[in-house]
Design a protein around this motif. Structure first.
Motif, PDB file in Angstrom:
ATOM      1  N   GLY A 184       0.810  -1.479  -0.077  1.00 57.15           N
ATOM      2  CA  GLY A 184      -0.076   0.191   0.091  1.00 57.15           C
ATOM      3  C   GLY A 184       0.622   1.340  -0.132  1.00 57.15           C
ATOM      4  N   TRP A 185       2.011   1.077   0.131  1.00 51.38           N
ATOM      5  CA  TRP A 185       3.141   2.252   0.072  1.00 51.38           C
ATOM      6  C   TRP A 185       2.858   3.241  -1.178  1.00 51.38           C
ATOM      7  CZ3 TRP A 185       6.351   4.540   3.524  1.00 51.38           C
ATOM      8  CH2 TRP A 185       7.350   5.367   3.040  1.00 51.38           C
ATOM      9  N   GLY A 186       2.248   4.570  -0.844  1.00 53.76           N
ATOM     10  CA  GLY A 186       2.002   5.413  -2.008  1.00 53.76           C
ATOM     11  C   GLY A 186       0.763   5.245  -2.584  1.00 53.76           C
ATOM     12  N   ASP A 187      -0.005   4.333  -2.284  1.00 56.99           N
ATOM     13  CA  ASP A 187      -1.317   4.146  -2.779  1.00 56.99           C
ATOM     14  C   ASP A 187      -2.402   4.939  -2.041  1.00 56.99           C
ATOM     15  OD1 ASP A 187      -0.132   2.222  -4.427  1.00 56.99           O
ATOM     16  OD2 ASP A 187      -0.998   0.589  -3.566  1.00 56.99           O
ATOM     17  N   TYR A 188      -3.493   5.015  -2.577  1.00 59.36           N
ATOM     18  CA  TYR A 188      -4.568   5.947  -2.085  1.00 59.36           C
ATOM     19  C   TYR A 188      -5.267   4.824  -1.468  1.00 59.36           C
ATOM     20  CZ  TYR A 188      -3.264   9.649  -4.981  1.00 59.36           C
ATOM     21  OH  TYR A 188      -2.621  10.870  -5.586  1.00 59.36           O
ATOM     22  N   PRO A 189      -5.917   5.381  -0.119  1.00 56.21           N
ATOM     23  CA  PRO A 189      -6.610   4.320   0.571  1.00 56.21           C
ATOM     24  C   PRO A 189      -7.931   4.260   0.139  1.00 56.21           C
ATOM     25  CG  PRO A 189      -6.673   6.485   1.740  1.00 56.21           C
ATOM     26  CD  PRO A 189      -5.905   6.463   0.574  1.00 56.21           C
ATOM     27  N   PHE A 190      -8.435   4.959  -0.920  1.00 55.88           N
ATOM     28  CA  PHE A 190      -9.857   4.854  -1.596  1.00 55.88           C
ATOM     29  C   PHE A 190      -9.819   3.985  -2.626  1.00 55.88           C
ATOM     30  CE2 PHE A 190      -8.321   9.256  -1.774  1.00 55.88           C
ATOM     31  CZ  PHE A 190      -7.865   9.428  -3.190  1.00 55.88           C
ATOM     32  N   GLY A 191     -10.969   3.389  -3.035  1.00 53.18           N
ATOM     33  CA  GLY A 191     -11.171   2.688  -4.370  1.00 53.18           C
ATOM     34  C   GLY A 191     -12.288   2.912  -5.001  1.00 53.18           C
ATOM     35  N   PRO A 192     -12.541   2.664  -6.118  1.00 50.11           N
ATOM     36  CA  PRO A 192     -13.620   3.116  -6.911  1.00 50.11           C
ATOM     37  C   PRO A 192     -15.029   2.788  -6.048  1.00 50.11           C
ATOM     38  CG  PRO A 192     -12.434   1.431  -8.129  1.00 50.11           C
ATOM     39  CD  PRO A 192     -11.985   1.532  -6.949  1.00 50.11           C
ATOM     40  N   GLY A 193     -15.803   3.968  -6.007  1.00 48.37           N
ATOM     41  CA  GLY A 193     -16.804   4.116  -5.320  1.00 48.37           C
ATOM     42  C   GLY A 193     -16.774   4.609  -3.835  1.00 48.37           C
ATOM     43  N   ASP A 194     -15.686   4.764  -3.417  1.00 44.10           N
ATOM     44  CA  ASP A 194     -15.396   5.239  -2.015  1.00 44.10           C
ATOM     45  C   ASP A 194     -15.199   6.740  -2.084  1.00 44.10           C
ATOM     46  OD1 ASP A 194     -15.122   2.896  -0.556  1.00 44.10           O
ATOM     47  OD2 ASP A 194     -12.714   2.941  -0.938  1.00 44.10           O
ATOM     48  N   VAL A 195     -15.838   7.630  -1.160  1.00 47.92           N
ATOM     49  CA  VAL A 195     -15.445   9.119  -1.243  1.00 47.92           C
ATOM     50  C   VAL A 195     -13.800   9.131  -0.793  1.00 47.92           C
ATOM     51  CG1 VAL A 195     -16.187  11.086   0.049  1.00 47.92           C
ATOM     52  CG2 VAL A 195     -17.861   9.657  -0.658  1.00 47.92           C
ATOM     53  N   GLY A 196     -13.253   9.787  -1.498  1.00 46.89           N
ATOM     54  CA  GLY A 196     -11.953  10.292  -1.098  1.00 46.89           C
ATOM     55  C   GLY A 196     -11.572  11.717  -0.708  1.00 46.89           C
ATOM     56  N   LEU A 197     -10.788  11.585   0.532  1.00 52.22           N
ATOM     57  CA  LEU A 197     -10.718  12.876   1.387  1.00 52.22           C
ATOM     58  C   LEU A 197      -9.295  13.210   1.110  1.00 52.22           C
ATOM     59  CD1 LEU A 197     -12.914  13.039   4.403  1.00 52.22           C
ATOM     60  CD2 LEU A 197     -13.485  13.410   2.334  1.00 52.22           C
ATOM     61  N   THR A 198      -8.787  14.367   1.020  1.00 48.56           N
ATOM     62  CA  THR A 198      -7.373  14.840   1.174  1.00 48.56           C
ATOM     63  C   THR A 198      -7.252  15.877   2.246  1.00 48.56           C
ATOM     64  OG1 THR A 198      -6.846  14.320  -1.231  1.00 48.56           O
ATOM     65  CG2 THR A 198      -5.336  15.697  -0.152  1.00 48.56           C
ATOM     66  N   ILE A 199      -6.677  15.523   3.230  1.00 48.35           N
ATOM     67  CA  ILE A 199      -6.453  16.307   4.340  1.00 48.35           C
ATOM     68  C   ILE A 199      -5.077  17.069   4.430  1.00 48.35           C
ATOM     69  CG2 ILE A 199      -6.778  16.327   6.859  1.00 48.35           C
ATOM     70  CD1 ILE A 199      -8.993  14.236   6.628  1.00 48.35           C
TER      71      ILE A 199
END
Lengths: 387, 493
Positions: free
Chosen positions: A261-276
């Motif tokens: 998961g290094w450098g991957d986003y935690p979100f996948g298709p369908g998820d809501v993705g936040l950047t904080i």
């Protein structure tokens, strides 16, 4: 993933053709959405409707790589990993990565993506030393150059970075590079919850460690890990990593490959993705607030050392709960310069929750947009404040 | 005649208004006193400002800018006045806003690695304020003991350690700016690392005072490195020192600084400060390594090996502050020291790809020889930033012109090798006319779109950076009906 009708897509093969497409769009009064490989179509406001989708996928190739000067020029549609492969042949790299394997250089710059190395090397805007782009009216312009130190003229490359294609089409980018360090190691420490994050991340910042990246990964139950990348000479890395294990505790360990998961986003298709983006010291409180409102339905991953993390919220979470969580996080960050952006979220969410939140200097940004794209040709509505 | 009277009247009215608003000690009208501000560090451009104001707060800065806006009077911001491109050259019919009284450090937030400072704070004062806690502010222009952060922001100042740490723009995360239309706005990420929207901070930094005046600066602080080791290597020739530099970079090292001086610069430094560099050296290289002690030790061995392999006649190593100061003494005093061997000199600032170093130095030698002028070379070898010092004597007829010609030709050389006309001193008034050599007319017109967004009336530091100002009043092309409103109702521009 957004589907786009093929007849609306144009794929100009070179800068002159990009210029021609935009001149023609100006003539005909058409709106244009700029797109790389389309890996982040779902980021920002909706990419459609625009009359024309200008895809940069044929603008590919490394134009120049001077290993001895540690600089390279690349066409914007080149996949970032292809660029890295070319640089890697000479033992060099661009200290930038994307969470999407197919992502193009232009797309990574335009959306402001930056991977774990942002702690040490910043984002694309910090690595870009020269740019060629095409304005909304088809005029081709340049800023910067091909030397690493240069303060002649306005640094318009910075305007294009993170602008979601709203001021111009990047056609070529020149970067400063780094030698790939001879050795690297990751020190991974388990985290029972975000409460442990602050002391461990601070310890990892010690000048005797001088890490290249400090990443956090927390699952829906709040537990997870902290991973610290140490780069340098083989002997130096071994000593620094061992010292860090001593600091982070007996449950931490040294691994010689990037953790999953290094450098991957935690979100996948369908998820809501936040950047904080948060002051580092406020990050544990911010994460705790998210978890309180989104119990068991939020994953957090990102650059804890730099205070920039991503959160994935399951699509099953009721919108009012998400709205409350985002509102409270924004309240926590108020006055600090921090932000909580719904990087990818369906309209069912963004109709209730403001995608961008408060934006410092929005009125100035509107004036910048009005100068560079007076007719609103590019990507209307995709960016902050409806820009 | 009427125009002149109009200006004088407007300035007198401004002076009255600002004296009331800011107090009499903040407004300088006396001609002799104003004259002391007639130039910055680039002393051959001079212009006495019509009025000088010294505000104490951001709100006072705003009051001045608003008054200028309302009166249609141009203004120029000035910090400590150490700039080397005439960026703070006053406008003869305008107001000079001096920021040196805004010198409070407002916040030191070590938990987040940030300091919030006013623009008049001296660069070195920030590091001084946090060094005991183990932190520092990285950009280190050689004037750092006097230059102001506001000026550093305007010029995107660099320094010796750019090769590793970057420039001012990499170390500023937020700004409070007074825009030319008199609004006081915060931009950027402040205590965070990134913020949504355009990178306004990145645009304002390095805009040379043409987009507004900064009133508060949020800077990034870094942990002081565990170990700093400085090496001094003497070489017989610049070619050998240059080859050693290339080899260092090729070996994958990222030193904090790589500085080079030629024989003439060494001679000057010896005369001025008796720096006792290796006798007979045709070039010296200063390499500073910093980082974890274990890494610095490895890199030190590599640097020694490379210098030896390239024929270094002597390599010295400094491991404590005193020894380090000894090594840096010659380099840091070099500009001033040249005054010992030449009555007058021009400090040039150009950039080349590092790989072109040997070729460009030979070409500079040829230029100098042809013109009968001496050139001393001092530069940041790690990033190809040259500072040739072109020596002349103003009393000798023709020497000034010859020196200026050589100095200008050096920039042409930089451009011919794919470099830049300025690495850290800025364009200012000095190099505005060179901009068309580096950029196309379209490039320059495009840059000025940004200017028009911030300063449509062109009151902020007019005449700097761009050779031909663009009028911002040009109305955009009429829109077609299809453009006026999007189907989704979002109004267009």
């Amino acid at each position: 993933m957004v589907t786009i009708a093929e007849e609306r897509v144009v794929r100009p093969p070179d800068t002159a053709a990009v210029s021609a497409v935009l001149a023609e769009a100006t003539e005909a009064g058409r709106t244009v959405a700029v797109r790389g490989a389309g890996t982040k179509d779902h980021w920002g406001g909706p990419l459609v409707p625009a009359d024309v989708v200008l895809a940069t996928t044929r603008l590919t190739g490394v134009v120049m790589h001077e290993p001895d000067d540690l600089v390279a020029t690349v066409r914007a549609g080149t996949p970032l990993r292809d660029l890295q492969a070319v640089l890697g042949l000479q033992g060099q790299r661009l200290a930038l990565s994307s969470g999407y394997p197919q992502a193009t250089v232009g797309g990574v710059l335009s959306t402001g993506e930056a991977g774990p190395l942002r702690l040490r090397h910043g984002a694309g805007r910090d690595l870009l030393i020269g740019v060629e782009f095409v304005r909304a009216d088809g005029v081709v312009a340049h800023a910067g150059g091909r030397v690493v130190k240069n303060v002649a003229g306005y640094d318009l490359g910075r305007l294009l970075c993170g602008a979601y294609g709203t001021v111009g089409v990047i056609t070529e980018a020149t970067f400063k590079l780094q030698p790939i360090p001879p050795a690297s190691a990751w020190v991974v420490a388990p985290l029972a919850s975000e409460v442990d994050l602050a002391p461990l991340a601070t310890a990892a910042q010690s000048p005797s460690v001088a890490p290249s990246a400090i990443e956090v990964d927390l699952g829906p139950d709040g537990a997870g890990s902290l991973a610290v990348l140490v780069e340098g000479t083989p002997a130096g890395v071994a000593a620094r990593a061992a010292a860090l294990v001593g600091t982070l505790g007996p449950r931490s360990s040294v691994v010689d490959e990037a953790p999953a998961g290094w450098g991957d986003y935690p979100f996948g298709p369908g998820d809501v993705g936040l950047t904080i983006a948060s002051p580092v010291s406020a990050l544990p409180t911010v994460i705790a607030t998210l978890r309180r409102h989104l119990d068991g339905a939020v994953r957090v991953r990102g650059s804890a050392g730099a205070g920039v993390v991503h959160a994935a919220v399951a699509p099953t979470v009721p919108v009012p709960d998400l709205a409350t969580a985002v509102r409270e996080v924004r309240a926590l960050l108020d006055g600090s310069g921090g932000s909580c952006v719904l990087t990818c979220a369906p309209e069912t969410v963004t109709s209730t929750v403001d995608r961008w939140g408060p934006v410092a200097g929005l009125a100035l940004m509107r004036r910048v947009k009005a100068q560079f794209d007076p007719a609103g040709r590019f990507a209307a509505g995709r960016f902050v404040g409806g820009i | 005649m009427t125009a002149v009277t109009g200006v004088a009247l407007r300035i007198a009215e401004l002076a009255r208004h600002l004296t009331t608003a800011l107090g009499p000690d903040a407004v300088v009208t006396d001609e002799a006193e104003r004259r002391t501000y007639e130039c910055d560090g680039l002393t051959h451009h001079r212009s006495v400002p019509a009025l000088v104001v010294l505000p104490r707060t951001a709100e006072q800065v705003q009051a001045v800018v608003v008054a200028c806006r309302d009166a249609g009077v141009p203004w120029v911001a000035r910090g400590s006045g150490t700039g080397l491109s005439g960026g703070a050259l006053p406008h003869a019919e305008g107001v000079l806003i001096v920021t040196i009284r805004l010198r409070r450090i407002l916040d030191l937030d070590l938990a987040n690695g940030r300091a919030v400072v006013e623009p008049g704070v001296v660069n070195l004062a920030i590091s001084r304020a946090v060094e005991h806690d183990g932190w520092f502010y990285a950009p280190d222009p050689s004037s750092q003991s006097v230059c102001s952060i506001g000026g550093n922001v305007a010029e995107n100042s660099g320094g010796a350690k750019c090769v590793k740490y970057g420039f001012t723009v990499h170390h500023v995360t937020g700004l409070q700016v007074c825009t030319p239309d008199g609004e006081l706005v915060w931009i950027g990420a402040g205590m965070a690392a990134t913020s949504p929207g355009y990178d306004l901070v990145g645009l304002v930094v390095g805009s040379e005072g043409t987009l507004g005046i900064v009133t508060k600066v949020v800077v990034r602080l870094l942990r002081r490195p565990e170990q700093v080791t400085t090496l001094l290597a003497g070489f017989a020739s610049m070619a050998a020192a240059g080859a050693a530099t290339s080899a260092l970079i090729a070996a994958g090292l990222t030193p904090a600084a790589v500085e080079m001086m030629d024989a003439l610069a060494i001679t000057a430094a010896e005369q001025a400060v008796a720096c006792q560099y290796p006798p007979g050296a045709g070039a010296v290289l200063i390499v500073e390594l910093d980082g974890p002690a274990v890494e610095v030790a490895q890199d030190e061995a590599t640097v020694r090996r490379i210098c030896d392999a390239h024929g270094a006649i002597e390599v010295r190593v400094a491991v404590d502050e005193a020894e380090r100061a000894e090594i840096w003494k010659g380099r840091k005093s070099a500009f001033a020291a040249v005054g010992r061997i030449s009555r007058d000199y021009i400090v040039q600032d150009g950039v080349i790809p590092r790989t072109a170093l040997a070729e460009v130095l030979a070409e500079i030698d040829a230029l100098a020889a042809a013109a009968g002028i001496r050139v001393a070379n001092v530069f940041h070898a790690g990033d190809g930033n040259l500072h040739p010092l072109v020596l002349f004597d103003q009393e000798v007829p023709g020497e000034l012109a010859a020196a200026q010609q050589v100095s200008s030709a050096i920039l042409d050389l930089c451009l011919a090798h794919g470099g830049s006309i300025t690495g850290e001193h800025g364009v200012g008034v000095d190099k505005a006319e060179k901009m068309p050599r580096m950029f196309t007319a379209d490039d320059l017109a495009t840059m000025q779109l940004l200017r028009c967004a911030f300063d449509p009336a062109g009151l902020a530091n007019p005449g700097k950076v761009f050779p031909t100002p663009r009028l911002c009043g040009e109305p955009p092309r009429p829109r077609t009906s299809a453009e006026s409103l999007r189907p989704d109702g979002i109004a267009l521009w």
